[in-house]
Structure formats: structure tokens, C-alpha cells
Write a protein that holds these residues in place. Sequence first.
Motif, PDB file in Angstrom:
ATOM      1  N   ALA A 142       0.831  -1.202   0.000  1.00 16.48           N
ATOM      2  CA  ALA A 142       0.000   0.000   0.000  1.00 16.48           C
ATOM      3  C   ALA A 142       0.868   1.255   0.000  1.00 16.48           C
ATOM      4  O   ALA A 142       0.586   2.230  -0.713  1.00 16.48           O
ATOM      5  N   LEU A 143       1.927   1.249   0.795  1.00 18.13           N
ATOM      6  CA  LEU A 143       2.850   2.388   0.831  1.00 18.13           C
ATOM      7  C   LEU A 143       3.531   2.580  -0.521  1.00 18.13           C
ATOM      8  O   LEU A 143       3.726   3.711  -0.980  1.00 18.13           O
ATOM      9  N   LEU A 154      -5.298   9.524 -11.986  1.00 11.95           N
ATOM     10  CA  LEU A 154      -5.942   8.270 -11.624  1.00 11.95           C
ATOM     11  C   LEU A 154      -7.460   8.405 -11.670  1.00 11.95           C
ATOM     12  O   LEU A 154      -8.000   9.502 -11.500  1.00 11.95           O
ATOM     13  N   PRO A 155      -8.171   7.304 -11.874  1.00 14.83           N
ATOM     14  CA  PRO A 155      -9.630   7.327 -11.740  1.00 14.83           C
ATOM     15  C   PRO A 155     -10.007   7.742 -10.325  1.00 14.83           C
ATOM     16  O   PRO A 155      -9.260   7.492  -9.375  1.00 14.83           O
ATOM     17  N   ASP A 160      -9.446   7.895  -4.325  1.00 13.46           N
ATOM     18  CA  ASP A 160     -10.097   7.798  -3.015  1.00 13.46           C
ATOM     19  C   ASP A 160      -9.440   6.720  -2.152  1.00 13.46           C
ATOM     20  O   ASP A 160      -9.259   6.899  -0.944  1.00 13.46           O
ATOM     21  N   ILE A 161      -9.080   5.591  -2.780  1.00 12.68           N
ATOM     22  CA  ILE A 161      -8.427   4.505  -2.039  1.00 12.68           C
ATOM     23  C   ILE A 161      -7.098   4.977  -1.464  1.00 12.68           C
ATOM     24  O   ILE A 161      -6.781   4.749  -0.284  1.00 12.68           O
ATOM     25  N   LEU A 162      -6.300   5.666  -2.285  1.00 19.09           N
ATOM     26  CA  LEU A 162      -4.989   6.140  -1.836  1.00 19.09           C
ATOM     27  C   LEU A 162      -5.120   7.224  -0.771  1.00 19.09           C
ATOM     28  O   LEU A 162      -4.341   7.271   0.185  1.00 19.09           O
ATOM     29  N   GLU A 163      -6.103   8.100  -0.940  1.00 22.26           N
ATOM     30  CA  GLU A 163      -6.301   9.172   0.037  1.00 22.26           C
ATOM     31  C   GLU A 163      -6.771   8.639   1.383  1.00 22.26           C
ATOM     32  O   GLU A 163      -6.507   9.242   2.423  1.00 22.26           O
TER      33      GLU A 163
END
Length: 307
Positions: A142-143, A154-155, A160-163
Motif C-alpha cells: 500500500a505504501l 488516476l480514476p 479515493d483509495i490512496l487518500e
Amino acid sequence: MEYRYESKKENFENVDSIVFSADITNEEAQIFQLLKEKQGKHLICPEAKVYQDFLKAYSSSSGYHIFNGDLETLAASDVVISFGTYFQGESTESTTTALVQKVLGEKKPKLVYMHPIEDSTLQTSITQFIKYEVGSEEGVAALLAYALLKDKELPKEIEDILEDLDIGYLSAESNVGEEELESMYSLIGSKTTVSLIIGSDLYTHPKAGQIAKLIALLEQYGGLHILCVPPAQNALGVALLCDLDGMAQGRSIIYESCKEGTYINVDKCVHVNDDMKTSDVNGLNSIANTLGLHSKKLIDYSNQLPQ
């Protein structure tokens, strides 16, 4: 009850599960798959099974049937990141890691080595060593996705997932500092060719499926060339040819490869097994004949493999 293969047709027919290693040839794997389809045999190969599951999860996210990296791209890479591969601990019989190490040694790219243990065989090649805690591979993946994709277009759902990632928590749990990730990111320029080598530690992780999907994002949106190193000589061939099962059922037989035939290496190329030493294959051949395959030697089945 288990049986050991003794080239006897009756032993093969009277079992429910076939247990074998990922060093069997493509020809043997193809015959086993036909035995599964026509006779309902269970196919058990733990090292290839975890690799197969990882590739399936990876494919479901990347949209590709298989990883897109190869040795040619690896050789052309300016930066190589190795994650979850401990080269020093690999079997000396594995030609896979030898091929990868040869490319790294000859081309000498900037190498970021990510693993819980230092590898003395790579000490002179490593540009940056990122040591993480054993078992924290999902957090490290994830990192890695966050560090390498944060400046990409990005889509919305991926953004949103990364944020939503708690970077501070993941960093603390994995023992990977944010400054280490920044240092790694600084090695990569806008036109840099980057390869990411993925190894066995990730395939056997309890969250391997999630890790595979995170890695796939790096291929799809980060432009990285992913190389998922097979955990055994023909793990890729077995994973592509066989529908593997998780557990043996009923009576099982332990099959030892006769080593006559071909395998698929990390470069996704079919090669004749250099260790070929034909033993008595009459038992397996007689079973193959009942499936409509009629050849005298196992390697003769090569032209019957799926293209």
C-alpha cells in the motif's frame, strides 16, 4: 492413504488426488489437467497454487492475463525495485532467480531492495535497502502504491483509495519510513524505465490477493513493468496449464517428475528442460493413451499443448 508413483497404470487410476511439485514439465501438467477434466482427479501442488492464486488476483485488477514484465525490459530498466524476493535463500536448482540476477549483475540498474533480511549476494548492487517487518507486506504494498502513484492521473475511485490510506500508521507498522519512500521516489524520473520484481514472500502471504491488486495498480497506472518471479522452475507452466486444488481428497499419489519435456521460465518462454533424463514413463503414458493422446515419449505431447 498415499501411494508413491511406480509407473503402474493401476496405481494412477485408483487414486483421487495427484500430489506433485512445480518442477514437473508442461507435458506432465497437461496430462494431469486432462485427468482432472475427464476423471475428476484433484491436482495438488502447493507452491504453484499460491502463485496461481496471486496471478488470478493480479489479473482481475490489471486486466492482463499475466504480468507484462520480461527479462528484456528488466535489462533496459534504469531503476529496479525488488519486493518480497530473497535471492540468497532461493534453491540453487532454480534457473529463474539465476536469470534475474544475471541481468542485474550485467546491466547494473539502480536497485531498490525491499525485504526484512539483507541479502549478501546483492550487497554490491543495491542502491537503497528498505527493510520492513516480517508479515507487513500488505502495508508495504500500500505504501509503495501511494508513493509511486500519488502524482499520477488516476480514476476517482483509485484516488479515493490512496487518500484513505493511513500512511503514518502503515509506516509505523511496517517500519518503513516516509523519508525512505521519498528517497526511492527521487530515483525515478519522468522518463525512467522501472521494473518491479515480485517474489515468493508475497504469494504465501495471508493477504496475497489484496497485495496482488495493489501491485497491479502500479502496472496499470504507474507504468511499471512487473515481473512475478515463479517460486519453482515450472511454477508458471503449472499455474497456466492446471486447475489446481487446495487440498487432497481421498486416496492420493505422490508423483515424481521424469523430467522429460519443457518448462516455462520467468521470461514466459518455453524451454526444453536442461536436466532431462527420461525414466520409465510407461505408466503415465498408458494413462495418457486412455485420454486420446498417443505418443511414445512425454516430450512428444508438446505439440498438443494449448497455444
